[in-house]
Design a protein around this motif. Structure first.
Motif, PDB file in Angstrom:
ATOM      1  N   SER A 197       0.844  -1.183   0.000  1.00 40.66           N
ATOM      2  CA  SER A 197       0.000   0.000   0.000  1.00 40.66           C
ATOM      3  C   SER A 197       0.886   1.242   0.000  1.00 40.66           C
ATOM      4  N   GLY A 198       0.289   2.398  -0.294  1.00 41.94           N
ATOM      5  CA  GLY A 198       1.038   3.643  -0.261  1.00 41.94           C
ATOM      6  C   GLY A 198       1.594   3.950   1.110  1.00 41.94           C
ATOM      7  N   ASP A 199       0.859   3.558   2.157  1.00 39.93           N
ATOM      8  CA  ASP A 199       1.328   3.805   3.520  1.00 39.93           C
ATOM      9  C   ASP A 199       2.557   2.958   3.840  1.00 39.93           C
ATOM     10  N   VAL A 200       2.507   1.677   3.482  1.00 35.43           N
ATOM     11  CA  VAL A 200       3.636   0.784   3.764  1.00 35.43           C
ATOM     12  C   VAL A 200       4.865   1.204   2.952  1.00 35.43           C
ATOM     13  N   ALA A 201       4.657   1.484   1.671  1.00 30.14           N
ATOM     14  CA  ALA A 201       5.774   1.917   0.832  1.00 30.14           C
ATOM     15  C   ALA A 201       6.337   3.254   1.320  1.00 30.14           C
ATOM     16  N   GLY A 202       5.474   4.122   1.829  1.00 25.37           N
ATOM     17  CA  GLY A 202       5.929   5.397   2.364  1.00 25.37           C
ATOM     18  C   GLY A 202       6.832   5.217   3.566  1.00 25.37           C
ATOM     19  N   LYS A 203       6.476   4.304   4.445  1.00 26.56           N
ATOM     20  CA  LYS A 203       7.318   4.051   5.615  1.00 26.56           C
ATOM     21  C   LYS A 203       8.686   3.508   5.196  1.00 26.56           C
ATOM     22  N   GLU A 204       8.717   2.694   4.165  1.00 24.58           N
ATOM     23  CA  GLU A 204       9.993   2.186   3.668  1.00 24.58           C
ATOM     24  C   GLU A 204      10.863   3.326   3.157  1.00 24.58           C
ATOM     25  N   MET A 205      10.262   4.249   2.415  1.00 21.38           N
ATOM     26  CA  MET A 205      11.026   5.383   1.890  1.00 21.38           C
ATOM     27  C   MET A 205      11.517   6.290   3.012  1.00 21.38           C
ATOM     28  N   THR A 206      10.691   6.492   4.018  1.00 20.00           N
ATOM     29  CA  THR A 206      11.091   7.318   5.158  1.00 20.00           C
ATOM     30  C   THR A 206      12.340   6.760   5.819  1.00 20.00           C
ATOM     31  N   ALA A 207      12.384   5.427   5.980  1.00 15.08           N
ATOM     32  CA  ALA A 207      13.537   4.788   6.619  1.00 15.08           C
ATOM     33  C   ALA A 207      14.752   4.759   5.693  1.00 15.08           C
ATOM     34  N   LEU A 208      14.530   4.433   4.421  1.00 18.15           N
ATOM     35  CA  LEU A 208      15.623   4.272   3.468  1.00 18.15           C
ATOM     36  C   LEU A 208      16.357   5.575   3.198  1.00 18.15           C
ATOM     37  N   THR A 209      15.622   6.671   3.133  1.00 19.20           N
ATOM     38  CA  THR A 209      16.209   7.948   2.719  1.00 19.20           C
ATOM     39  C   THR A 209      16.804   8.751   3.865  1.00 19.20           C
ATOM     40  N   GLY A 210      16.485   8.413   5.095  1.00 19.98           N
ATOM     41  CA  GLY A 210      16.956   9.173   6.243  1.00 19.98           C
ATOM     42  C   GLY A 210      16.004  10.275   6.671  1.00 19.98           C
ATOM     43  N   ILE A 211      14.844  10.357   6.029  1.00 22.27           N
ATOM     44  CA  ILE A 211      13.871  11.386   6.405  1.00 22.27           C
ATOM     45  C   ILE A 211      13.412  11.204   7.845  1.00 22.27           C
ATOM     46  N   GLY A 212      13.323   9.976   8.295  1.00 22.45           N
ATOM     47  CA  GLY A 212      12.895   9.715   9.665  1.00 22.45           C
ATOM     48  C   GLY A 212      13.840  10.268  10.710  1.00 22.45           C
ATOM     49  N   ASP A 213      15.083  10.562  10.320  1.00 22.67           N
ATOM     50  CA  ASP A 213      16.074  11.092  11.267  1.00 22.67           C
ATOM     51  C   ASP A 213      16.077  12.617  11.342  1.00 22.67           C
ATOM     52  N   ILE A 214      15.315  13.274  10.468  1.00 18.25           N
ATOM     53  CA  ILE A 214      15.316  14.742  10.466  1.00 18.25           C
ATOM     54  C   ILE A 214      14.772  15.277  11.783  1.00 18.25           C
ATOM     55  N   ASN A 215      13.670  14.736  12.245  1.00 17.51           N
ATOM     56  CA  ASN A 215      13.146  15.046  13.585  1.00 17.51           C
ATOM     57  C   ASN A 215      12.699  13.743  14.220  1.00 17.51           C
ATOM     58  N   PRO A 216      13.590  13.051  14.939  1.00 14.59           N
ATOM     59  CA  PRO A 216      13.288  11.729  15.488  1.00 14.59           C
ATOM     60  C   PRO A 216      12.134  11.721  16.485  1.00 14.59           C
ATOM     61  N   THR A 217      11.796  12.873  17.075  1.00 20.49           N
ATOM     62  CA  THR A 217      10.717  12.906  18.067  1.00 20.49           C
ATOM     63  C   THR A 217       9.343  13.078  17.439  1.00 20.49           C
ATOM     64  N   ALA A 218       9.284  13.325  16.141  1.00 18.75           N
ATOM     65  CA  ALA A 218       7.998  13.568  15.482  1.00 18.75           C
ATOM     66  C   ALA A 218       7.282  12.260  15.166  1.00 18.75           C
ATOM     67  N   LEU A 219       5.959  12.309  15.210  1.00 21.50           N
ATOM     68  CA  LEU A 219       5.130  11.214  14.718  1.00 21.50           C
ATOM     69  C   LEU A 219       4.936  11.441  13.228  1.00 21.50           C
ATOM     70  N   VAL A 220       5.383  10.481  12.412  1.00 22.56           N
ATOM     71  CA  VAL A 220       5.406  10.668  10.960  1.00 22.56           C
ATOM     72  C   VAL A 220       4.242   9.938  10.307  1.00 22.56           C
ATOM     73  N   CYS A 221       3.551  10.651   9.429  1.00 22.30           N
ATOM     74  CA  CYS A 221       2.506  10.076   8.583  1.00 22.30           C
ATOM     75  C   CYS A 221       3.004  10.215   7.153  1.00 22.30           C
ATOM     76  N   ASP A 222       3.297   9.090   6.490  1.00 14.21           N
ATOM     77  CA  ASP A 222       3.963   9.139   5.190  1.00 14.21           C
ATOM     78  C   ASP A 222       3.204   8.342   4.146  1.00 14.21           C
ATOM     79  N   TYR A 223       3.496   8.665   2.883  1.00 12.13           N
ATOM     80  CA  TYR A 223       2.781   8.007   1.788  1.00 12.13           C
ATOM     81  C   TYR A 223       3.650   8.041   0.530  1.00 12.13           C
ATOM     82  N   ALA A 224       3.751   6.879  -0.158  1.00 12.19           N
ATOM     83  CA  ALA A 224       4.487   6.775  -1.413  1.00 12.19           C
ATOM     84  C   ALA A 224       3.507   6.591  -2.563  1.00 12.19           C
ATOM     85  N   PHE A 225       3.682   7.364  -3.608  1.00  8.06           N
ATOM     86  CA  PHE A 225       2.786   7.295  -4.753  1.00  8.06           C
ATOM     87  C   PHE A 225       3.327   6.322  -5.789  1.00  8.06           C
ATOM     88  N   ASP A 226       2.477   5.910  -6.696  1.00  6.71           N
ATOM     89  CA  ASP A 226       2.836   4.926  -7.712  1.00  6.71           C
ATOM     90  C   ASP A 226       2.756   5.584  -9.088  1.00  6.71           C
TER      91      ASP A 226
END
Length: 337
Positions: A197-226
């Motif tokens: 799903s877009g949500d699952v793929a988005g979480k993968e991109m967040t982890a792979l790219t390092g975006i999740g480390d920009i603000n580690p204390t934030a709750l992230v809602c992410d989405y990858a488009f196709d």
């Protein structure tokens, strides 16, 4: 979809209201939100919220709803300003009065593909003037030019009586990036046939790219488009951050926006963003209060980016009337071999 490619540069509308209801705009139900977004020609793909505000990832960028503030940011050929009549109607039904408006955008990559009222900045201003109440009498319109092609368009209108304290200890940073590093941009393409799903793929991109480390204390809602593209909203107390990526060759674009307190380490976040995308051209706009130490903030931005090979090309500072604050706009280009 634009004629030559997807328009990454976003249009951003921020409206401030006043009223006595602690929930305020957050009482707008989801059916009404969908109707508002229908006028813009986009939809909700994911959402998250906390005790302070609600954050929606849209098919074209983001929506944030606070009790007395709403921010809509949309890309592509959306008709963002057409949300205003419906938004004001819902707010007035809730007993809220409009006291401030800020509209900002960069220079479109494909300006001829934009529909009315976004065919020109002049048309956008005329549309705003038509639909905003006359009580917003403190106004300013300006275009901050740039040698790096990311000119910044700003319109503000405010009611001085209610807007006095809306920018005392926070500022908004808007970052636009083009000519993304090709290898890093490929990380924002979906794996063919991944079945996620877009949500699952988005979480993968967040982890792979390092975006999740920009603000580690934030709750992230992410989405990858196709087949490609990525959006995220991060919520951290009363503050948000958001990233949107159009990774295609020839018109690659990414944006980062955050609202933070003056004592936060936003420069560290800015450096992390630059490392994630390694853009060839980057612009940084900041909206802050009158006493925020503008020269110091500008120097800190340039100082954070210079070690990453981003050289400053232009700097502009504009003061806006009433409590609309000060806007700084700096552009940078990369030293690439």
């Amino acid at each position: 979809m634009a004629i030559s490619g997807f328009e990454g540069f976003e249009k951003r509308l921020e409206l401030h209201f006043y009223g006595d209801d602690p929930m305020g705009l957050r009482r707008i139900d989801f059916v009404s939100i969908r109707q508002i977004l229908d006028a813009v020609q986009c939809s909700v793909v994911s959402a998250v919220g906390n005790r302070c505000f609600d954050a929606y990832v849209l098919s074209e960028s983001s929506l944030f709803i606070y009790p007395t503030k709403i921010i809509i940011k949309t890309c592509g050929t959306t008709q963002l300003l057409k949300s205003i009549p419906s938004l004001l109607s819902h707010a007035f039904q809730l007993g809220l009065g409009l006291c401030g408006c800020r509209y900002t955008r960069g220079s479109f990559i494909f300006p001829k593909a934009q529909p009315f009222p976004h065919t020109s900045f002049r048309e956008e201003v005329l549309y705003l003037e038509e639909y905003l109440p006359s009580s917003l009498c403190y106004k300013k319109v300006c275009i901050l030019p740039s040698k790096a092609c990311h000119s910044w368009h700003v319109y503000t209108a405010s009611d001085h009586h209610h807007m006095v304290d809306h920018l005392p200890n926070i500022f908004t940073m808007e970052v636009c990036m083009t000519q993304l590093d090709g290898v890093l941009a490929r990380r924002f393409f979906r794996r063919r046939g991944d079945g996620n799903s877009g949500d699952v793929a988005g979480k993968e991109m967040t982890a792979l790219t390092g975006i999740g480390d920009i603000n580690p204390t934030a709750l992230v809602c992410d989405y990858a488009f196709d087949p490609c593209g990525y959006s995220m909203n991060g919520i951290d107390g009363a503050h948000y951050s958001t990233i949107h990526v159009t990774p295609e060759d020839g018109y690659s674009y990414a944006s980062f926006e955050c609202v933070v307190s003056v004592d936060s380490d936003v420069m560290e976040a800015l450096k992390k963003v630059a490392r994630v995308f390694r853009p060839g051209t980057m612009s940084v706009s900041m909206c802050m209060g009158q006493n925020a130490g503008v020269a110091d903030v500008c120097s800190r931005v340039a100082g954070a980016l210079k070690p990453l090979g981003l050289e400053i090309r232009s700097r502009r500072v504009e003061e806006f009337p009433a409590a609309a604050g000060i806007v700084t706009f700096q552009t940078f280009t990369a030293r690439r071999k």
